[in-house]
Design a protein around this motif. Structure first.
Motif, PDB file in Angstrom:
ATOM      1  N   PRO A  89       0.754  -1.284  -0.006  1.00 29.78           N
ATOM      2  CA  PRO A  89       0.123   0.044   0.126  1.00 29.78           C
ATOM      3  C   PRO A  89       0.668   1.165   0.137  1.00 29.78           C
ATOM      4  N   VAL A  90       0.500   2.260  -0.766  1.00 26.34           N
ATOM      5  CA  VAL A  90       1.267   3.658  -0.674  1.00 26.34           C
ATOM      6  C   VAL A  90       0.121   4.677  -0.096  1.00 26.34           C
ATOM      7  N   ILE A  91       0.620   5.603   0.821  1.00 23.55           N
ATOM      8  CA  ILE A  91      -0.145   6.482   1.225  1.00 23.55           C
ATOM      9  C   ILE A  91       0.456   7.891   0.536  1.00 23.55           C
ATOM     10  N   PRO A 129      13.049  12.682  -2.249  1.00 22.24           N
ATOM     11  CA  PRO A 129      14.130  12.417  -1.344  1.00 22.24           C
ATOM     12  C   PRO A 129      14.080  10.549  -1.010  1.00 22.24           C
ATOM     13  N   GLY A 131      13.464   7.145   0.825  1.00 25.64           N
ATOM     14  CA  GLY A 131      12.524   6.753   1.565  1.00 25.64           C
ATOM     15  C   GLY A 131      11.052   7.431   1.587  1.00 25.64           C
ATOM     16  N   GLY A 133       8.729   6.260  -0.956  1.00 30.07           N
ATOM     17  CA  GLY A 133       8.090   5.327  -1.240  1.00 30.07           C
ATOM     18  C   GLY A 133       7.965   5.231  -2.659  1.00 30.07           C
ATOM     19  N   LYS A 134       9.160   5.656  -3.505  1.00 29.58           N
ATOM     20  CA  LYS A 134       9.353   5.454  -4.659  1.00 29.58           C
ATOM     21  C   LYS A 134       9.061   4.140  -5.367  1.00 29.58           C
ATOM     22  N   THR A 135       9.958   3.167  -4.632  1.00 29.07           N
ATOM     23  CA  THR A 135      10.009   1.933  -4.979  1.00 29.07           C
ATOM     24  C   THR A 135       8.801   1.312  -4.582  1.00 29.07           C
ATOM     25  N   GLN A 136       8.391   1.397  -3.526  1.00 25.44           N
ATOM     26  CA  GLN A 136       6.955   0.891  -3.058  1.00 25.44           C
ATOM     27  C   GLN A 136       5.793   1.248  -4.071  1.00 25.44           C
ATOM     28  N   LEU A 259       0.289   7.003   7.755  1.00 18.65           N
ATOM     29  CA  LEU A 259       1.209   6.035   7.889  1.00 18.65           C
ATOM     30  C   LEU A 259       1.444   5.094   9.138  1.00 18.65           C
ATOM     31  N   LEU A 262      -1.198   2.834   9.168  1.00 14.64           N
ATOM     32  CA  LEU A 262      -0.842   1.597   8.632  1.00 14.64           C
ATOM     33  C   LEU A 262       0.040   0.770   9.134  1.00 14.64           C
ATOM     34  N   TYR A 263       1.218   1.346   9.691  1.00 11.64           N
ATOM     35  CA  TYR A 263       2.324   0.402  10.132  1.00 11.64           C
ATOM     36  C   TYR A 263       2.100  -0.022  11.568  1.00 11.64           C
ATOM     37  N   GLY A 285       8.296   8.635   5.014  1.00  4.90           N
ATOM     38  CA  GLY A 285       7.332   7.126   5.355  1.00  4.90           C
ATOM     39  C   GLY A 285       8.141   6.025   5.826  1.00  4.90           C
ATOM     40  N   SER A 286       9.460   5.902   5.259  1.00  4.56           N
ATOM     41  CA  SER A 286      10.527   4.967   5.736  1.00  4.56           C
ATOM     42  C   SER A 286      10.587   4.922   7.196  1.00  4.56           C
ATOM     43  N   ARG A 289       7.861   3.793   9.182  1.00  3.58           N
ATOM     44  CA  ARG A 289       7.799   2.419   9.136  1.00  3.58           C
ATOM     45  C   ARG A 289       8.836   1.613   9.974  1.00  3.58           C
TER      46      ARG A 289
HETATM   47  N1  LIG Z   1       4.245   7.052   0.748  1.00  2.00           N
HETATM   48  C1  LIG Z   1       4.314   6.011   1.415  1.00  2.00           C
HETATM   49  N2  LIG Z   1       3.356   5.165   1.785  1.00  2.00           N
HETATM   50  C2  LIG Z   1       3.557   3.963   2.359  1.00  2.00           C
HETATM   51  N3  LIG Z   1       4.626   3.302   2.680  1.00  2.00           N
HETATM   52  C3  LIG Z   1       5.881   4.157   2.304  1.00  2.00           C
HETATM   53  C4  LIG Z   1       5.745   5.431   1.859  1.00  2.00           C
HETATM   54  N4  LIG Z   1       6.909   5.988   1.790  1.00  2.00           N
HETATM   55  C5  LIG Z   1       7.640   5.175   2.526  1.00  2.00           C
HETATM   56  N5  LIG Z   1       7.038   4.041   2.728  1.00  2.00           N
HETATM   57  C6  LIG Z   1       7.753   2.799   3.520  1.00  2.00           C
HETATM   58  O1  LIG Z   1       9.071   2.734   3.509  1.00  2.00           O
HETATM   59  C7  LIG Z   1       9.799   1.879   3.013  1.00  2.00           C
HETATM   60  C8  LIG Z   1      10.685   2.359   1.955  1.00  2.00           C
HETATM   61  O2  LIG Z   1      10.289   2.914   1.028  1.00  2.00           O
HETATM   62  P1  LIG Z   1      10.819   3.104  -0.642  1.00  2.00           P
HETATM   63  O3  LIG Z   1       9.886   3.088  -1.343  1.00  2.00           O
HETATM   64  O4  LIG Z   1      11.821   2.002  -0.646  1.00  2.00           O
HETATM   65  O5  LIG Z   1      11.544   4.552  -0.765  1.00  2.00           O
HETATM   66  P2  LIG Z   1      12.265   5.211  -1.875  1.00  2.00           P
HETATM   67  O6  LIG Z   1      12.258   4.178  -2.856  1.00  2.00           O
HETATM   68  O7  LIG Z   1      11.604   6.668  -2.336  1.00  2.00           O
HETATM   69  O8  LIG Z   1      13.745   5.517  -1.352  1.00  2.00           O
HETATM   70  C9  LIG Z   1       8.603   1.054   2.161  1.00  2.00           C
HETATM   71  O9  LIG Z   1       9.025  -0.264   2.100  1.00  2.00           O
HETATM   72  C10 LIG Z   1       7.539   1.458   2.803  1.00  2.00           C
HETATM   73  O10 LIG Z   1       7.259   0.504   3.816  1.00  2.00           O
END
Ligand SMILES: Nc1ncnc2c1ncn2[C@@H]1O[C@H](COP(=O)(O)OP(=O)(O)O)[C@@H](O)[C@H]1O
Ligand SMILES: [Mg+2]
Length: 372
Positions: A89-91, A129, A131, A133-136, A259, A262-263, A285-286, A289
């Motif tokens: 999930p993403v917020i 920046p 953390g 949520g880009k990869t998420q 967030l 969620l966590y 977000g990271s 979490r």
């Molecule tokens: N907007 C968000 N919504 C939900 N979870 C988030 C968000 N941003 C970060 N997280 C949490 O932080 C963790 C790391 O985020 P990630 O997607 O790897 O950040 P990035 O790729 O931007 O560095 C994710 O696995 C997720 O659990």
């Protein structure tokens, strides 16, 4: 008839023998029926999907064995994942969620858009920046579209034999061009730095040129997602190739609240959500979490049903102030830092309660000069 579009597509691709698309449209139908809460139909169609045998398996998911490799090192040029719906999930703020929904619906309706002469190659880049949520987000989109996510491995693609990088990129783009999948270029800046960066070698410039060529020659149906922490380092020509440019940022107070919910889940019960969301300003977000998971671990070990609010505040303070706080014996610097989070809430009395010490100790330490 409701859902005629999905049924017609399933029939069309079924007749043409494209199992991957049948599976994709079937998943779309399942998603729509889930939203309508038609549990019986969802269950029935899920079992059709699960029983559909190796045909769909091999074309839609689980094609690890076929991932291309670097010819020198024999290492795979990409990893593959099949994120499930709801697994990531993403917020997001409402503008961003709206844009993401738009992207998803463009992909789902690609055939129709094309038929009306307004097709587009679906590509999205998220930036912001670490953390945030880009990869998420990439995994979330793959889950929503029920498509495998092929994640390019910058470390193998950019081999020590720089000459092979262009070849590797071509091989990978060709591979995804033949499949029903999403190509994800995470940390795109690793191979898309500005061409006029003086420090970069000529070889790296060639990598960018090659990336551009691959992007230009990409199969128009290939879904491309990229992410970067350093959008300013990206070559403008690469930047222009993306139709959706999505900035991600540190969460607002309302997003921090969501967030934490969620966590922390049911461990959140009884906590002052508003306070926690407020004092966690500037955290990603990271960070939230990690803090939540640490707090849950604490609760589990102490055999508690909910997390301890004071310990959570302490962890938030540590993350925000980037300093370790000794919970058993906080230093003057620690106490002053906690107070600076919100002097109205963290009064001497409150801090004394939190750290289970006397107000006189706290007030003495708060007044003590801290050498920086
Ligand atoms: N907007 C968000 N919504 C939900 N979870 C988030 C968000 N941003 C970060 N997280 C949490 O932080 C963790 C790391 O985020 P990630 O997607 O790897 O950040 P990035 O790729 O931007 O560095 C994710 O696995 C997720 O659990
Ligand atoms: Mg990332």
């Amino acid at each position: 008839m409701e859902h005629l579009k999905e049924v017609a597509k399933i029939a069309e691709w079924g007749i043409k023998g494209d199992a991957a698309r049948v599976s994709a449209y079937l998943s779309q139908l399942i998603e729509k029926l889930s939203c309508e809460d038609d549990k019986k139909a969802v269950q029935r169609l899920h079992s059709v999907l699960a029983d559909s045998g190796p045909n769909i398996e091999s074309s839609a998911i689980g094609a690890h064995a076929r991932l291309p490799v670097d010819s020198e090192s024999r290492l795979a040029l990409a990893d593959e994942e099949a994120p499930r719906l709801d697994e990531f999930p993403v917020i997001l703020d409402s503008t961003t969620s709206h844009r993401i929904e738009e992207f998803i619906s463009f992909v789902k309706n690609a055939d129709e858009l094309e038929a009306h002469g307004v097709g587009l190659s679906p590509s999205l880049i998220s930036y912001g920046p670490p953390g945030t949520g880009k990869t998420q987000l990439a995994r979330y989109i793959a889950g929503r579209l029920n498509m495998p996510l092929v994640i390019a491995r910058a470390d193998t693609l950019i081999s020590s034999y720089l000459g092979s990088t262009s070849k590797n990129l071509r091989t990978l783009f060709e591979h995804v061009g033949h499949r029903h999948c999403i190509l994800f270029l995470d940390e795109l800046d690793a191979f898309a730095k500005l061409r006029d960066d003086q420090q970069e070698l000529g070889e790296l410039k060639r990598v960018v040129v090659s990336l551009l060529q691959n992007l230009d020659n990409m199969n128009p149906h290939t879904i491309l997602i990229a992410a970067t922490n350093h959008d300013h380092l990206l070559d403008p020509a690469i930047w222009r190739r993306f139709t959706f440019k999505i900035p991600l940022h540190h969460p607002s107070v309302e997003e921090r609240d969501r967030l934490l919910v969620l966590y922390l889940g049911h461990y959140m019960k009884g906590l002052n959500k508003e306070l926690l969301a407020e004092i966690s300003e500037s955290l990603s977000g990271s960070d939230l979490r990690t803090i939540s998971q640490d707090a849950i671990r604490d609760a589990v070990i102490r055999k508690k049903e909910t997390v301890d609010q004071d310990r959570l505040v302490w962890r938030i303070a540590e993350a925000r102030l980037k300093q370790d706080i000794d919970f058993a014996n906080p230093s003057p610097k620690n106490l002053q830092a906690v107070q600076s989070l919100n002097p109205h809430v963290f009064t001497g009395k409150k801090i004394a309660e939190m750290f289970k010490t006397s107000t006189s100790t706290v007030s003495r330490r708060l007044k003590q000069e801290v050498t920086k």
